[in-house]
Every structure is written in C-alpha cells, then in structure tokens.
Design a protein around this motif. Structure first.
Motif, PDB file in Angstrom:
ATOM      1  N   GLU A  55      -1.122   0.956  11.421  1.00  0.00           N
ATOM      2  CA  GLU A  55      -0.485   1.441  10.195  1.00  0.00           C
ATOM      3  C   GLU A  55      -1.195   0.932   8.946  1.00  0.00           C
ATOM      4  O   GLU A  55      -1.237   1.603   7.920  1.00  0.00           O
ATOM      5  CB  GLU A  55       0.992   1.013  10.139  1.00  0.00           C
ATOM      6  CG  GLU A  55       1.917   1.796  11.053  1.00  0.00           C
ATOM      7  CD  GLU A  55       1.941   1.249  12.474  1.00  0.00           C
ATOM      8  OE1 GLU A  55       1.147   0.328  12.768  1.00  0.00           O
ATOM      9  OE2 GLU A  55       2.744   1.739  13.280  1.00  0.00           O
TER      10      GLU A  55
ATOM     11  N   ALA B 121       0.789   4.085  -2.860  1.00  0.00           N
ATOM     12  CA  ALA B 121       0.512   5.492  -2.543  1.00  0.00           C
ATOM     13  C   ALA B 121       1.602   6.411  -3.080  1.00  0.00           C
ATOM     14  O   ALA B 121       1.328   7.538  -3.483  1.00  0.00           O
ATOM     15  CB  ALA B 121       0.364   5.668  -1.036  1.00  0.00           C
TER      16      ALA B 121
ATOM     17  N   ALA C 119      -6.132   4.772  -0.787  1.00  0.00           N
ATOM     18  CA  ALA C 119      -7.450   4.897  -1.412  1.00  0.00           C
ATOM     19  C   ALA C 119      -7.738   6.343  -1.793  1.00  0.00           C
ATOM     20  O   ALA C 119      -8.246   6.639  -2.887  1.00  0.00           O
ATOM     21  CB  ALA C 119      -8.533   4.377  -0.468  1.00  0.00           C
ATOM     22  N   ILE C 120      -7.406   7.275  -0.892  1.00  0.00           N
ATOM     23  CA  ILE C 120      -7.669   8.690  -1.178  1.00  0.00           C
ATOM     24  C   ILE C 120      -6.856   9.145  -2.381  1.00  0.00           C
ATOM     25  O   ILE C 120      -7.359   9.828  -3.289  1.00  0.00           O
ATOM     26  CB  ILE C 120      -7.348   9.570   0.061  1.00  0.00           C
ATOM     27  CG1 ILE C 120      -8.388   9.315   1.150  1.00  0.00           C
ATOM     28  CG2 ILE C 120      -7.308  11.045  -0.311  1.00  0.00           C
ATOM     29  CD1 ILE C 120      -8.087   9.991   2.472  1.00  0.00           C
TER      30      ILE C 120
ATOM     31  N   ALA D 164      -3.904   2.119   4.080  1.00  0.00           N
ATOM     32  CA  ALA D 164      -4.969   1.785   3.131  1.00  0.00           C
ATOM     33  C   ALA D 164      -5.810   3.021   2.826  1.00  0.00           C
ATOM     34  O   ALA D 164      -6.161   3.280   1.670  1.00  0.00           O
ATOM     35  CB  ALA D 164      -5.843   0.666   3.684  1.00  0.00           C
ATOM     36  N   LEU D 165      -6.102   3.795   3.869  1.00  0.00           N
ATOM     37  CA  LEU D 165      -6.903   5.003   3.689  1.00  0.00           C
ATOM     38  C   LEU D 165      -6.184   5.996   2.776  1.00  0.00           C
ATOM     39  O   LEU D 165      -6.764   6.541   1.827  1.00  0.00           O
ATOM     40  CB  LEU D 165      -7.195   5.637   5.060  1.00  0.00           C
ATOM     41  CG  LEU D 165      -8.079   6.885   5.031  1.00  0.00           C
ATOM     42  CD1 LEU D 165      -9.494   6.523   4.622  1.00  0.00           C
ATOM     43  CD2 LEU D 165      -8.074   7.584   6.385  1.00  0.00           C
ATOM     44  N   VAL D 166      -4.905   6.210   3.056  1.00  0.00           N
ATOM     45  CA  VAL D 166      -4.128   7.161   2.250  1.00  0.00           C
ATOM     46  C   VAL D 166      -4.048   6.692   0.794  1.00  0.00           C
ATOM     47  O   VAL D 166      -4.244   7.476  -0.140  1.00  0.00           O
ATOM     48  CB  VAL D 166      -2.718   7.351   2.855  1.00  0.00           C
ATOM     49  CG1 VAL D 166      -1.807   8.088   1.876  1.00  0.00           C
ATOM     50  CG2 VAL D 166      -2.809   8.124   4.159  1.00  0.00           C
TER      51      VAL D 166
ATOM     52  N   ALA E 104       2.843   9.379   5.305  1.00  0.00           N
ATOM     53  CA  ALA E 104       2.175   8.160   5.766  1.00  0.00           C
ATOM     54  C   ALA E 104       3.093   6.959   5.579  1.00  0.00           C
ATOM     55  O   ALA E 104       3.214   6.096   6.466  1.00  0.00           O
ATOM     56  CB  ALA E 104       0.869   7.959   4.993  1.00  0.00           C
TER      57      ALA E 104
ATOM     58  N   THR F 241      -0.263  16.062  -2.322  1.00  0.00           N
ATOM     59  CA  THR F 241      -0.636  14.648  -2.301  1.00  0.00           C
ATOM     60  C   THR F 241       0.599  13.773  -2.109  1.00  0.00           C
ATOM     61  O   THR F 241       0.586  12.818  -1.325  1.00  0.00           O
ATOM     62  CB  THR F 241      -1.330  14.275  -3.633  1.00  0.00           C
ATOM     63  OG1 THR F 241      -2.418  15.178  -3.834  1.00  0.00           O
ATOM     64  CG2 THR F 241      -1.853  12.863  -3.598  1.00  0.00           C
TER      65      THR F 241
ATOM     66  N   GLY G  15      -4.457   0.279   8.443  1.00  0.00           N
ATOM     67  CA  GLY G  15      -5.640   1.079   8.147  1.00  0.00           C
ATOM     68  C   GLY G  15      -5.273   2.445   7.608  1.00  0.00           C
ATOM     69  O   GLY G  15      -5.848   2.926   6.633  1.00  0.00           O
ATOM     70  N   ARG G  16      -4.286   3.061   8.261  1.00  0.00           N
ATOM     71  CA  ARG G  16      -3.858   4.399   7.824  1.00  0.00           C
ATOM     72  C   ARG G  16      -3.351   4.370   6.390  1.00  0.00           C
ATOM     73  O   ARG G  16      -3.705   5.199   5.557  1.00  0.00           O
ATOM     74  CB  ARG G  16      -2.737   4.906   8.742  1.00  0.00           C
ATOM     75  CG  ARG G  16      -3.229   5.725   9.910  1.00  0.00           C
ATOM     76  CD  ARG G  16      -2.160   6.697  10.387  1.00  0.00           C
ATOM     77  NE  ARG G  16      -0.949   6.035  10.838  1.00  0.00           N
ATOM     78  CZ  ARG G  16      -0.761   5.603  12.089  1.00  0.00           C
ATOM     79  NH1 ARG G  16      -1.713   5.740  12.985  1.00  0.00           N
ATOM     80  NH2 ARG G  16       0.365   5.028  12.432  1.00  0.00           N
TER      81      ARG G  16
ATOM     82  N   LEU H 243       0.831  -1.209   0.000  1.00  0.00           N
ATOM     83  CA  LEU H 243       0.000   0.000   0.000  1.00  0.00           C
ATOM     84  C   LEU H 243       0.863   1.256   0.000  1.00  0.00           C
ATOM     85  O   LEU H 243       0.549   2.242  -0.685  1.00  0.00           O
ATOM     86  CB  LEU H 243      -0.938  -0.008   1.220  1.00  0.00           C
ATOM     87  CG  LEU H 243      -2.083  -1.017   1.147  1.00  0.00           C
ATOM     88  CD1 LEU H 243      -2.763  -1.157   2.500  1.00  0.00           C
ATOM     89  CD2 LEU H 243      -3.094  -0.595   0.087  1.00  0.00           C
TER      90      LEU H 243
END
Lengths: 274, 311
Positions: free
Chosen positions: B156, B22, B165-166, B161-163, B212, B205, B158-159, B18
């Motif tokens: 880490e 990112a 995805a965004i 994955a969120l970043v 992250a 970005t 979840g964080r 991930l």
C-alpha cells in the motif's frame, strides 16, 4: 465580391437584407441558434458587426443578448450556425479576440490577486508551463494602469467594489492585445466614474482601429457611446448604424409593450412610431 | 522512538499522510468549484465496483478491487456529468442521485452474493485497516537502507506514494488551466482551453485518489481529506498557491497527529487499548478546520457574492 462559403446561406433566404458579410468583418454570424432545453434562446440569428466601430447588442431581459455573444465565442454550445472572426472560423481566431464576461459570472471570493487576474489574459501566449517574461509582467501592470487600477495590483480580488472588478476584467482583456473586444454588460452595476473610464478605454481602442462589441442594457447611452446597434429578441430585429437603426419603431418591435411611450420620448429618437 | 516505532508506526503514518496529500491536492480545486461532495460521492460509489470485482474474480486481492473501484468511479463520473448536462440540474443534485443509487446497488449486490467467506464488510469500507499496514521486516531505522527489509514494506505504501506523486505532478503541470478554468470557465474557453476537459480530469484524478486511499485507509479519511485541509487552508490565505501549501501541511499534520492520538491518546488518559486511527485522523482534520474557522486570518468574506449570470 467573390462569394465566400457564408454566402451559400443566402440561397435559403436566411441572410435577409444583410447580404454576404465583408470578409474583413470582425464578427459575422450566420444562422445562429442556441437552445436551453426546449426553448430556443437565440433563433436563426444573422449579424455582421463593422470594423473600427463600437457596436451595442440591445434587447429586453432574456432576449438572448449574452447568449448570442457566448455562443459566438464557443463558451456555450450552439445548435446550428456559423461564426467568422475577420473571415476565419472563431476557433482559429482566438488570438485576435478579447472577452469580458459578466462580472457576476465568477466567484470574486476566489483566492487570487488583481495582477494575477490580469495576467490570465496572457495565458494563451505563455502557455501551460512557460515563464512569464519581464515584458509580459510589465504589460499586465501597464494594462492595469490604463484602467486606473495600478495601485491595486497586489490586492485580493474580493476586496474590490463592483466598478473596480469591472475595470480589472477590462484590464485582463487589454492584456490579450486583441483586434476584437467582446464585452458582456460592461456597465452593469458600476459607478459613474468607472463607466466613464471604461468608455474612454473603449473609444481609444476604436481609435486604434479595433472593433468593440458590447451587450448593453442602458438605452439612454446608446447614442452617446455606440456607432452601430444590433437589436435582438430571440430573433434578430434590426441592425445598422445607430443614427438610422436606433429608432422608435425598431425599439417597439424589440421590446414590445415593455417600453412605455414616455421612455421612448425621453430618448428623443429619430423617426416617430409609424 | 526506536525499532518498535519503525516497525509499527512509521508505515501507517506515512501511508496515512500520503493518502491525505493525494486527496487534499484535488480537494483544493473541488471546494473552489463547489464540488466538495464529489469526494464523498466517489467513496460511496466504489462499493458496487468492489463487489462486482469480487463476484467476477472471486478474490479480494488488491488489483481487482482497485480496478473494480476505479471502474465504478468512472461510471459514476460519466453518469453525474450526463445527468447534469441532460437534466440541466445543479451538480450537487446530479451527484446525490447517482451516488446514492450506485451505493444502494452495491449494498443489494453485497446482500445477494455470498461474501461471507471473505473480508468484505461495511466496517472495512469505512475505516480501512491503517493499523495493520505495519512493516514487520524492519528492525530499526537502519532497515531503511536494507534492501531485504525494504522489500517487505506493505505494498500500500508504494501504491499510495505513486498515486500522490502522480497527482502532485498533474497539479503542477496543469496549474494554470486548473486555476483559470476554476475561476472563470467562460473566459478559459475563449482562450481555447478545454475547460470541460479540465473539470473532467480533476474529477477523474479525485476518483483515483479516493480509490487508492480507500483501499489503504477507508472512506472516512477520504471524505475528510478532500474537504477539511483545503477548507481550513482557504481561511489561512488569499493566494491559491499558498492555500495549496497550507492544505498539504494540514493534511500531513492530521495524519501524523491523528495516528499518534489514536495509538497513545487512550493510554495518556489512563485507558487501555487504542481507538481507530482513521477515525482519529478525520477528527483531527475537523478540529483543525474548526480552529481555522475561529482563528484563521482570512475567514471574513468580502466583496460581492457570485450570482448566476443572466442570459
């Protein structure tokens, strides 16, 4: 004519002999100054380009020709000055403007295809996420055909010659379907066949009632291609119909000693140096 | 591959992949804009931010560290743009000036303040601690459906994955703007597209991705993933969309293969122990780039090179 907001500038004398611009002028510039660092590249320039005509912006290297065009379009910031396109501020007339930047200003190694570049001319209409309609896809292909590049649609842009690159840029501008076409050195470094093809397309636009303004550097073709000429060397030197403005005196004032007498003779200009 | 794999290898691999995604996504546009070093710059710049956050809060908890790093990255981006515009120098030079200054400031701060009591050192900053991001609550593949075990996933994951995805969503939504503002900024402006804003947004970005990923996997991966997968992908295709897809594939391949090689490679060679996963992931991405340079179908460059535009 009722005095518009532009004519206010006349009171401080900056309008010189050009007077208030006709509200239907495709591109009217008043008091435009652009600066790179300390040195002004364009200083307090007024210009009024006529409708249904092909206009050339000419002047020596570094005289601010491209800068004038880019600043008028808001591509680079201007220090002061007002720009009106068909009587409205340039920011509100973007749908009526098509722009062909200098070919060398982009990286032709960019991973994209010819047809994709032409479709960029439709981005304002399709928006950020809108789907390109079948009619719009056909339109992009049609614009490519108008510059004789229909067979090149799926090619990578890095495989094109300089002349072909210029045609693709022109096709992108055609896809914008504008009323004012601004071109930055459209004939720089292109082959003779491409130059003829581009001139034909531009003359057709003029016949359709569009206005064309091009930064131009080849003095020998000014009279053959253009109706109106604007001479600049940081400041405005002269502007008007080619027949009366493209004179030895004005060229001398624009280029100074950089234009030899022999070159002026070769141009067979109307009116001798006084 | 059973319970042990799920417990000890699954989450570090996922987090590594991930983080790689990112960074590789914005990296595609950074290399095309000749701003590839911005990832390098950002990963250096976060150091003073982390030190300042520690000095202010007295902890090395994730949130203050992230906020401090993000703050430093934003300060750096603003400074870089400011130096570039006011000094009228090329972006690379502006970045060089700003990130060395800020990194040096971070080192001075670290030296002058008492951080000996906490885990804040250069090694952590470089390598991260990917191997420690294990899922102790897992007992096998079945744990993926067990809420109690899922609650013990390393935060880490979840964080990251969120970043990721965004960033994926932003890239998709602003695809046309990114493409045209990267290819032909002047033309983009005449269409009314905020080209400067697009460039700024891309850098912000990238900063979020770097911060992250830095927290989870350290700066070595960040630097490698911004550059290597997109650069290798560029050699595989002449289409931007296909390039981005290749870059994501290379990013995931680097993360998974690098992690496996780091964990098992020394054993296969008859040695004991393991080597740094972050280091090995970066090396794999470099090897992929090297292979693409030799075997990539589109490594030959044709056509005229871009020259600076005249006035």
């Amino acid at each position: 004519m009722t005095p518009g907001p532009l004519s206010v500038a006349a009171q401080d004398g900056r309008l010189l002999d050009s007077g208030a611009p006709p509200p239907d002028s495709p591109l009217a510039i008043r008091g435009l100054t652009v600066s790179y660092g300390e040195r002004p590249a364009v200083f307090s320039v007024d210009a009024t380009f006529p409708a249904r005509a092909m206009s050339a912006i000419i002047g020596p290297n570094g005289a601010g020709k491209s800068t004038l065009l880019k600043a008028a379009l808001g591509v680079i910031p201007r220090v002061t000055g007002e720009v009106r396109v068909f009587g409205t501020p340039v920011e509100r007339a973007r749908d009526r403007i098509a722009y062909v930047p200098q070919r060398a200003s982009v990286d032709w190694d960019f991973p994209t295809t010819v047809i994709d570049v032409v479709q960029m001319g439709l981005y304002r209409k399709v928006g950020l996420l809108g789907r390109m309609s079948g009619a719009q896809t056909r339109r992009a292909q049609d614009c490519l055909a108008r510059v004789g590049m229909a067979d090149f649609a799926p090619r990578q842009i890095g495989q094109l010659s300089g002349g072909q690159q210029q045609r693709v840029f022109l096709a992108r501008a055609l896809a914008q379907d504008a009323d004012l076409y601004l071109l930055d050195e459209p004939f720089a470094g292109v082959d003779a066949a491409t130059e003829r093809a581009i001139v034909e397309v531009l003359k057709l636009l003029r016949a359709q009632g569009k206005a064309v303004v091009a930064v131009h550097h080849d003095l020998s073709t000014v009279r053959g291609y253009f109706d109106h000429v604007f001479l600049i060397n940081t400041r405005r030197i002269a502007e008007g119909p080619v027949a009366t403005t493209f004179t030895a005196a004005n060229l001398h004032a624009t280029y100074g000693g950089r234009l030899a007498v022999a070159q002026l003779d070769a141009l067979a200009l109307a009116g001798a140096v006084p | 591959m059973g319970a042990e794999f799920v417990q000890f290898s699954l989450t570090p691999m996922l987090i590594g992949a991930l983080a790689a995604i990112a960074c590789a996504l914005p990296g595609n546009f950074l290399i095309l804009r000749r701003q590839a070093l911005i990832g390098d710059a950002i990963s250096h710049v976060v150091l003073p931010g982390i030190v300042v956050a520690f000095l202010l809060t007295g902890t090395v908890a994730a949130l203050p560290m992230l906020i401090g790093a993000a703050g430093a990255a934003v300060v750096a981006v603003v400074l870089i743009e400011g130096v570039r515009r006011l000094g009228r120098i090329e972006p690379g030079a502006a970045m060089g000036v700003v990130f060395t200054t800020l990194f040096a400031g971070g080192v001075l701060l670290l030296e002058q303040s008492d951080t000996s009591s906490v885990h804040l050192d250069v090694e952590h900053a470089l390598m991260g601690n990917l191997e420690s991001l294990i899922w102790l609550g897992a007992s096998g593949w079945g744990s993926l459906a067990d809420p109690a075990a899922l609650a013990q996933l390393p935060p880490e994951l979840g964080r990251m994955a969120l970043v990721a995805a965004i960033i994926g969503l932003l890239t998709a939504v602003f695809w046309r703007w990114l493409k045209i503002a990267t290819f032909d900024e002047g033309f983009a402006r005449t269409l009314g597209i905020p080209a400067a804003g697009v460039g700024f947004g891309l850098v912000i970005t990238s900063a979020v991705a770097a911060v992250a990923a830095f927290d989870a996997v350290g700066s070595i991966i960040v630097i490698a993933m911004f550059i290597c997968p997109p650069a290798a992908a560029r050699l595989m295709t002449n289409r931007l969309g296909v390039q981005v897809a290749w870059s994501l594939g290379f990013a995931v391949l680097s993360a998974v293969l690098g992690y496996v090689l780091a964990g098992y490679g020394p054993l296969w060679l008859g040695a004991t122990g393991a080597v740094s996963a972050a280091g090995m992931i970066a090396i794999v991405s470099g090897v992929i780039l090297g292979l693409a340079c030799v075997y990539g179908p589109h490594r030959a460059r044709q056509g005229a090179a871009a020259e600076p535009a005249g006035r």
